[in-house]
Every structure is written in structure tokens, then in C-alpha cells.
Enzyme design. Structure first.
Site, PDB file in Angstrom:
ATOM      1  N   ASP A   1       6.651  11.021  -9.168  1.00 29.06           N
ATOM      2  CA  ASP A   1       5.454  10.705  -8.405  1.00 29.06           C
ATOM      3  C   ASP A   1       4.298  10.238  -9.274  1.00 29.06           C
ATOM      4  O   ASP A   1       4.060  10.758 -10.352  1.00 29.06           O
ATOM      5  CB  ASP A   1       5.016  11.929  -7.591  1.00 29.06           C
ATOM      6  CG  ASP A   1       6.053  12.312  -6.551  1.00 29.06           C
ATOM      7  OD1 ASP A   1       6.593  11.386  -5.935  1.00 29.06           O
ATOM      8  OD2 ASP A   1       6.338  13.501  -6.383  1.00 29.06           O
TER       9      ASP A   1
ATOM     10  N   GLU B   1       9.229  10.475   5.907  1.00 32.61           N
ATOM     11  CA  GLU B   1       9.660  11.178   4.706  1.00 32.61           C
ATOM     12  C   GLU B   1       8.616  12.263   4.455  1.00 32.61           C
ATOM     13  O   GLU B   1       7.425  11.968   4.332  1.00 32.61           O
ATOM     14  CB  GLU B   1       9.727  10.185   3.539  1.00 32.61           C
ATOM     15  CG  GLU B   1      10.522  10.680   2.374  1.00 32.61           C
ATOM     16  CD  GLU B   1      10.502   9.718   1.198  1.00 32.61           C
ATOM     17  OE1 GLU B   1      11.018  10.117   0.153  1.00 32.61           O
ATOM     18  OE2 GLU B   1       9.968   8.603   1.313  1.00 32.61           O
TER      19      GLU B   1
ATOM     20  N   TYR C   1      17.792   4.200  -0.721  1.00 25.93           N
ATOM     21  CA  TYR C   1      16.368   4.094  -1.043  1.00 25.93           C
ATOM     22  C   TYR C   1      16.228   3.190  -2.262  1.00 25.93           C
ATOM     23  O   TYR C   1      16.573   3.582  -3.371  1.00 25.93           O
ATOM     24  CB  TYR C   1      15.850   5.503  -1.346  1.00 25.93           C
ATOM     25  CG  TYR C   1      14.359   5.691  -1.408  1.00 25.93           C
ATOM     26  CD1 TYR C   1      13.530   4.794  -2.072  1.00 25.93           C
ATOM     27  CD2 TYR C   1      13.766   6.809  -0.825  1.00 25.93           C
ATOM     28  CE1 TYR C   1      12.163   4.994  -2.139  1.00 25.93           C
ATOM     29  CE2 TYR C   1      12.405   7.030  -0.887  1.00 25.93           C
ATOM     30  CZ  TYR C   1      11.608   6.121  -1.548  1.00 25.93           C
ATOM     31  OH  TYR C   1      10.257   6.333  -1.623  1.00 25.93           O
TER      32      TYR C   1
END
Length: 271
Positions: free
Chosen positions: A64, A53, A178
């Protein structure tokens, strides 16, 4: 007649036949610069990564945690642009054989135009896209555009996603789903939440798209836990980004450090 499998689907089919769990490292393109990123991608491939990724740095990375935010800031300071990332990726054609999944936020994608971005990403050699801040309704539109360019749009499921919506996301996701192992942002954690195992089981009943677990996998032990829960892949981000940043800070070989950590994870996953 059914369409032939995409690069990502093919990789998961092959791993399932071998009874192995996919190892998918995440690294931030341009941290510390694109030359190091290029070398690190090859080092990861040589040390057992099955897919990778690749983050495109963005100034406002909502999903994040601090480690990956810092990596994005360093990459942006080094002058990394989406076009530069794709150019670097393109230069690896013929050397990089593992599928590359680009991780980007919707803004850079909308700035360029969805069709143009997908066409450029595919031309550079990318196999898939992850866009964490895209609502499902928008993702369903982008998925069609991405597929037309030959890219799989990978969608995210969180522990807080309601079951009905989880099923819809899992059905719409291409390549793999995911599964975010924690509520919140990315980052290294020592324990993964055991309900992730239940979520893997639940998703398995909703379709046969492979499931990769990410956010919070800090080493071989957690990667093995993910495998034992029946997931098809383990995604390791912050822990690898930290290893690479430490190597750079000590004037070490960033790519060698990435490769060595990847080899440890591979050994743990295969144990």
C-alpha cells in the site's frame, strides 16, 4: 457437471452480457470507524459499484501507498480488528447484495488459521479474498481452502511478472485476476502506463477469467481508459480513500462523499 458460478463469477457474467465494465471501489474498514464503513458500503452499492474490495487494516501493509497506509493506521487507532470487520459485514446481510472481496495480508490469516479465517469470512458474507503478500505456491494451497468455504481467491499480476508465471497466476486465480497497473505500491496517478493495455490483451489469450485493473486509477478518465483497453473491471482505491478522509476531516458525511465519487466513476465508465 460443472460447478455453478460463484457470486463474483456471476456478477462478471451478468456485466459481460450487458457489455459493461465492473466498477470496484476499495475502502479501508474502520476508517474512520466501522459505523462509517457500514454506511459507505451501502452508499457505494446505491451509486453504481458492482463489487467492493474491503481492506482489513494491518500494521505493515507492504503493497500500500501512503494514502491507504494512513487509512490503515487510522482504522487500527480506532480499534478495528479482523473479527470486528467480519461482524460489521455480517450485519449487512440482506442489505448488501454486491460481492465483497476482502483485502488482507497473510499474517492475520495465518494467525487465525487459513481454514478458520476462510470459514469466518464466508459466514460473514464475503465472496472473495485478495492476499497480496502470498507467494503463488502458498496461494495455490489457500485457493483450495478458500474454494471449500465458498470464497474465490483472487491473485495479482504485475507488469514485471514473467509471461510464463503470469499464465500460471491467471489460470489459478478465481473470480477475476487483479492486474496491477503500475510497478510499486498503490496510489493515485494521473496517467496509467499504456503497456497495461498490452498486458490485458496478453492475459486474454491465457484464459477467460475476467481481468480487473487496479493501483493508480484516480478518476473517471482512467477508469474509462481501463475499459477501453478491454479490461472487465476497474478498481479504485486511494482516490476514494482520500475523498472519504477529506469529508471526515471537514466533519462532512463520509458515506455521502463516497457515494457521490462512486456515481462520478460510474458515469465515466458508462460514457
Amino acid at each position: 457437471m460443472s460447478a455453478s458460478p460463484t457470486q463474483i463469477q456471476q456478477r462478471f457474467i451478468s456485466l459481460r452480457q450487458q457489455g459493461r465494465c465492473a466498477l470496484m471501489p476499495f475502502l479501508m474498514a474502520g476508517d474512520p470507524d466501522l459505523t462509517h464503513t457500514r454506511a459507505s458500503l451501502l452508499a457505494l452499492q446505491a451509486n453504481g459499484a458492482d463489487l467492493v474490495e474491503l481492506g482489513i487494516p494491518y500494521s505493515d501493509p507492504l503493497a500500500d501507498g501512503p494514502v491507504i497506509q494512513a487509512a490503515a493506521s487510522r482504522a487500527l487507532k480506532a480499534g478495528t480488528t479482523p473479527a470486528g470487520v467480519l461482524e460489521m459485514l455480517s450485519s449487512l446481510k440482506g442489505e448488501l447484495t454486491m460481492p465483497v472481496v476482502l483485502f488482507t495480508y497473510s499474517n492475520p490469516l495465518l494467525n487465525r488459521g487459513m481454514e478458520a479465517f476462510c470459514a469466518a469470512a464466508a459466514a460473514a458474507g464475503a465472496a472473495g479474498l485478495v492476499v497480496p503478500d502470498l507467494p503463488l505456491e502458498e496461494a495455490e494451497k489457500l485457493s483450495v481452502i478458500a474454494a471449500a468455504a465458498g470464497l474465490d481467491l483472487v491473485l495479482l499480476v504485475a507488469p514485471t511478472t514473467p509471461a510464463e508465471r503470469m499464465g500460471r497466476i491467471h489460470q489459478a486465480s478465481r473470480g477475476f485476476t487483479y492486474l496491477v497497473s503500475v510497478t510499486g505500491v498503490t496510489g493515485v496517478r494521473t496517467n496509467l502506463e499504456s503497456r497495461v493495455g498490452d498486458l490485458v490483451g496478453q492475459l486474454k489469450t491465457m484464459g477467460d477469467t475476467p481481468i480487473a485493473v487496479g493501483f493508480g486509477i484516480s478518476g473517471p478518465e482512467q477508469a474509462r481508459q481501463v475499459r477501453d483497453w478491454g479490461a472487465d473491471g476497474a478498481i479504485v482505491g486511494s482516490a476514494l480513500v482520500k475523498v472519504m478522509a477529506a469529508a471526515h476531516g471537514q466533519q462532512g458525511d463520509v458515506a455521502a462523499a463516497a457515494g457521490s465519487f462512486c456515481a462520478e466513476l460510474r458515469a465515466g465508465l458508462d460514457a
